[in-house]
Write a protein that holds these residues in place. Structure first.
Motif, short mmCIF file in Angstrom:
data_model
loop_
_atom_site.label_atom_id
_atom_site.label_comp_id
_atom_site.label_asym_id
_atom_site.label_seq_id
_atom_site.Cartn_x
_atom_site.Cartn_y
_atom_site.Cartn_z
N PHE A 34 9.27 -6.64 -16.91
CA PHE A 34 8.51 -7.89 -16.98
C PHE A 34 7.15 -7.90 -16.30
CE2 PHE A 34 13.04 -9.13 -17.19
CZ PHE A 34 13.04 -9.64 -18.48
N ASP A 35 6.90 -7.04 -15.33
CA ASP A 35 5.64 -7.09 -14.58
C ASP A 35 5.31 -5.69 -14.05
OD1 ASP A 35 3.41 -7.82 -13.14
OD2 ASP A 35 4.41 -9.32 -11.90
N PRO A 36 4.97 -4.77 -14.96
CA PRO A 36 4.83 -3.35 -14.58
C PRO A 36 3.53 -3.00 -13.86
CG PRO A 36 4.41 -3.61 -16.92
CD PRO A 36 4.81 -4.97 -16.40
N GLN A 37 3.25 -3.72 -12.79
CA GLN A 37 2.11 -3.38 -11.96
C GLN A 37 2.55 -2.36 -10.91
OE1 GLN A 37 -0.63 -6.74 -10.97
NE2 GLN A 37 1.14 -7.97 -11.64
N PRO A 38 1.64 -1.47 -10.50
CA PRO A 38 2.02 -0.36 -9.60
C PRO A 38 2.72 -0.79 -8.31
CG PRO A 38 -0.20 -0.04 -10.44
CD PRO A 38 0.24 -1.41 -10.89
N MET A 39 2.29 -1.88 -7.69
CA MET A 39 2.89 -2.29 -6.41
C MET A 39 4.32 -2.78 -6.54
SD MET A 39 0.96 -4.62 -7.89
CE MET A 39 -0.31 -5.74 -7.48
N HIS A 40 4.76 -3.01 -7.79
CA HIS A 40 6.14 -3.42 -8.06
C HIS A 40 6.99 -2.26 -8.56
CE1 HIS A 40 4.47 -7.33 -7.51
NE2 HIS A 40 3.96 -7.43 -8.71
N LEU A 41 6.36 -1.13 -8.81
CA LEU A 41 7.06 0.01 -9.40
C LEU A 41 7.19 1.21 -8.47
CD1 LEU A 41 5.38 -0.07 -12.93
CD2 LEU A 41 7.75 -0.68 -12.39
N ASP A 42 6.34 1.28 -7.45
CA ASP A 42 6.26 2.49 -6.64
C ASP A 42 6.00 2.14 -5.18
OD1 ASP A 42 5.75 5.55 -6.55
OD2 ASP A 42 3.95 4.68 -5.63
N GLU A 43 6.82 2.69 -4.29
CA GLU A 43 6.70 2.41 -2.86
C GLU A 43 5.31 2.77 -2.33
OE1 GLU A 43 7.37 1.23 0.93
OE2 GLU A 43 8.94 1.02 -0.57
N GLU A 44 4.80 3.93 -2.69
CA GLU A 44 3.49 4.36 -2.19
C GLU A 44 2.39 3.42 -2.68
OE1 GLU A 44 0.64 8.22 -2.71
OE2 GLU A 44 2.76 8.61 -2.27
N ALA A 45 2.44 3.05 -3.95
CA ALA A 45 1.44 2.12 -4.48
C ALA A 45 1.56 0.76 -3.79
CB ALA A 45 1.61 1.96 -5.99
N GLY A 46 2.77 0.36 -3.49
CA GLY A 46 2.97 -0.90 -2.77
C GLY A 46 2.39 -0.86 -1.37
N ARG A 47 2.59 0.27 -0.66
CA ARG A 47 2.03 0.41 0.68
C ARG A 47 0.51 0.43 0.64
NH1 ARG A 47 6.22 4.06 1.55
NH2 ARG A 47 4.84 5.81 1.21
N ALA A 48 -0.07 1.00 -0.40
CA ALA A 48 -1.52 1.07 -0.52
C ALA A 48 -2.13 -0.28 -0.91
CB ALA A 48 -1.91 2.14 -1.54
N SER A 49 -1.30 -1.20 -1.38
CA SER A 49 -1.80 -2.52 -1.79
C SER A 49 -1.80 -3.47 -0.59
CB SER A 49 -0.90 -3.10 -2.89
OG SER A 49 0.31 -3.60 -2.35
N ILE A 50 -2.31 -4.67 -0.80
CA ILE A 50 -2.30 -5.68 0.26
C ILE A 50 -0.90 -6.20 0.54
CG2 ILE A 50 -4.68 -6.37 -0.20
CD1 ILE A 50 -3.52 -8.91 -1.54
N LEU A 51 0.09 -5.82 -0.29
CA LEU A 51 1.46 -6.31 -0.12
C LEU A 51 2.22 -5.55 0.97
CD1 LEU A 51 2.34 -6.91 -3.86
CD2 LEU A 51 1.44 -8.53 -2.19
N GLY A 52 1.82 -4.33 1.26
CA GLY A 52 2.39 -3.59 2.39
C GLY A 52 3.67 -2.83 2.12
N GLY A 53 4.08 -2.72 0.89
CA GLY A 53 5.30 -1.98 0.55
C GLY A 53 5.72 -2.33 -0.86
N LEU A 54 6.82 -1.72 -1.30
CA LEU A 54 7.35 -2.03 -2.62
C LEU A 54 7.74 -3.50 -2.63
CD1 LEU A 54 8.18 -0.98 -5.42
CD2 LEU A 54 10.47 -0.59 -4.46
N ALA A 55 7.04 -4.28 -3.44
CA ALA A 55 7.18 -5.74 -3.40
C ALA A 55 7.67 -6.28 -4.73
CB ALA A 55 5.84 -6.38 -3.06
#
Length: 154
Positions: A34-55
């Motif tokens: 439903f929402d295939p953005q990197p910060m929701h799919l990958d721990e590393e991408a989530g950490r690199a985002s403003i969300l701070g982790g897999l969110a």
């Protein structure tokens, strides 16, 4: 068990929500569909985002909130649907490993003029993580049937 009816929803009544533990696997599964953005799919991408982790996606957070509401009271209510939501604010990221809980609070209840056997119950919903941080806040109305033979009074 008798279902909750309009008359059971008095202002200030609270219904507990959760707890709901959030796993990395379910975050990725929801996001993949439903929402295939990197910060929701990958721990590393989530950490690199403003969300701070897999969110969890905000939409996933809303879906989890809906399930908690169903489990708490909605499936035991003579609910007739909802006319929409007033707002749903995602205040903080929901991260893998978080545990969500909260409350639904009745703000007001009023009869429907157009359907005398149904009332409108307005709720405020507050969802927190295990640290007591507000992650989701919303308000909406639900249409709830009156008990058989009851008449709403304004």
């Amino acid at each position: 068990m008798t279902k909750l009816a309009y008359e059971d929803f008095k202002p200030e009544r609270e219904f507990p929500l959760g707890p709901k533990h959030v796993t990395a696997e379910e975050i990725v599964a929801f996001a993949s569909e439903f929402d295939p953005q990197p910060m929701h799919l990958d721990e590393e991408a989530g950490r690199a985002s403003i969300l701070g982790g897999l969110a969890a996606s905000g939409w996933h957070t809303s879906a989890m909130f809906m399930r908690m509401m169903c489990d708490s009271y909605l499936l035991n209510t003579d609910a007739q649907g909802a006319p929409g939501i007033d707002f749903m604010d995602w205040k903080k990221p929901v991260l893998a490993g978080d545990t969500l809980s909260g409350r639904s609070i009745v703000l007001e209840a009023r009869p429907m003029r157009s359907r005398p056997a149904i009332g409108i119950v307005k709720f405020r919903h507050e969802i927190e993580n295990q640290r007591g941080e507000l992650v989701c806040l919303g308000e909406n109305a639900t249409m709830v049937r009156l008990r058989a033979g009851a008449e709403a009074t304004a």
